[in-house]
Design an enzyme around this catalytic site. Structure first.
Site, PDB file in Angstrom:
ATOM      1  N   TYR A   1       0.852  -1.201   0.000  1.00  0.00           N
ATOM      2  CA  TYR A   1       0.000   0.000   0.000  1.00  0.00           C
ATOM      3  C   TYR A   1       0.892   1.257   0.000  1.00  0.00           C
ATOM      4  O   TYR A   1       0.519   2.295  -0.533  1.00  0.00           O
ATOM      5  CB  TYR A   1      -0.968  -0.024   1.181  1.00  0.00           C
TER       6      TYR A   1
ATOM      7  N   LYS B   1      -3.019   8.238   3.233  1.00  0.00           N
ATOM      8  CA  LYS B   1      -4.205   8.023   4.081  1.00  0.00           C
ATOM      9  C   LYS B   1      -3.962   8.513   5.510  1.00  0.00           C
ATOM     10  O   LYS B   1      -4.881   9.048   6.147  1.00  0.00           O
ATOM     11  CB  LYS B   1      -4.632   6.551   4.087  1.00  0.00           C
TER      12      LYS B   1
END
Ligand code: NAD
Ligand code: 0WE
Length: 259
Positions: A159, A166
């Protein structure tokens, strides 16, 4: 019959196709009686978004690249003209990192693509909230919702820079909630488990991630966009009037597990 969103005006950013989380949320808002406006990015998906928007009688469909201050200024001006200078709901469901940065080592992320991912995936919430503020203030308050992922709190392999984006998005959500609370504007996030969307399907190993959730999450099942939309209906609706600066997990409980 009057639904929870009767008389509410909503802007939904981030529909790409019928699988988008933003589209599931838009349908929940439309079913609840909201009037909708949509933004899309790029001519490539314009027709797909216009066709979907027509099925919910959208009041406005307009292009917006969230990297562009000019686009954002024009879009919120158009939204103001469409909705009589007012806006009740903003759905931010936008993220992007270069595909090559969602594989291999985070350590290898170059400076330009690091900032691009944070610009599109995190700063855009700040810019949109600022642009929405006067419209929501005129409406007597509002509700802003963004979409996040556990990879911003914990390391999820590959990720990578999206995780850093995020984390930035999550903190931005809380600082915005603090600033905008005095105007009765709420800002929240949903942290969704892996959902099979366009953005997710192109990721190598996505079926494996779904399988891991099904094996290890307390509820042993994967998450659909409709599950996320139901939670969005709560956070954006009247039942959450005293809920702000929170993250609601729609991940079958996966986030609670240590192994
Ligand atoms: P999606 O591909 O349907 O939506 C992503 C959207 O971002 C697209 O509509 C795309 O056009 C838009 N976008 C990208 N760059 C943009 C730019 N420069 N300007 C404007 N728009 C831009 O995929 P999705 O899974 O529905 O993703 C929506 C949100 O949900 C994202 O924030 C994503 O990180 C988050 N999320 C997804 C999952 C998942 O597993 N699918 C899980 C948790 C959180
Ligand atoms: O937020 C996301 C994905 C967002 C995303 C997806 C893409 C694919 C296509 C952002 N940028 C791009 N760029 C592209 O070129 N998710 C939460 C889904 C996701 O993505 C992962 C995941 C999960 C879960 C990437 C690696 C590992 C896990």
């Amino acid at each position: 019959m009057a639904g929870p969103f009767t008389g509410k005006r909503a802007l939904v950013m981030g529909v790409a196709n019928k699988r988008s989380i933003a589209w599931a949320i838009a349908q929940t808002l439309a079913e609840g009686g909201a009037q909708l406006a949509f933004t899309y990015q790029g001519e490539r998906i314009e027709k797909s978004v216009r066709d979907l928007a027509a099925t919910v009688d959208a009041a406005l469909v307009t292009e917006c690249d969230v990297r562009s201050d000019d686009d954002l200024f024009r879009v919120f001006d158009e939204v103001g003209q469409t909705f009589g200078g007012e806006l009740d709901i903003l759905v931010h469901s936008v993220a992007f990192a270069a595909a090559e940065d969602l594989e291999g080592r985070f350590t290898d992320t170059p400076r330009d693509r690091f900032w691009m991912a944070l610009d599109i995936s995190a700063y855009s919430l700040v810019a949109c909230a600022k642009a929405a503020e006067p419209l929501m203030e005129k409406a007597g308050g509002g509700s802003i919702l963004t979409m996040t992922y556990l990879g911003g709190e914990r390391v999820v392999p590959h990720y990578n820079v999206m995780g850093v984006a995020k984390a930035t998005l999550d903190a931005s959500m809380r600082y915005l909630a603090s600033d905008l609370g005095e105007k009765n504007i709420r800002v929240n996030a949903i942290s969704a488990g892996p959902v099979r969307t366009l953005a997710a399907r192109s990721i190598a190993g996505f079926p494996t991630m779904e399988a891991i959730v099904e094996e290890r999450a307390p509820l042993h099942r994967h998450v659909d966009a409709e599950d996320v939309a139901a939670a969005a209906g709560y956070l954006l609706g009247p039942g959450a009037k005293n809920v702000t600066a929170t993250t609601l997990y729609v991940d079958s409980g996966y986030h609670a597990m240590g192994m």
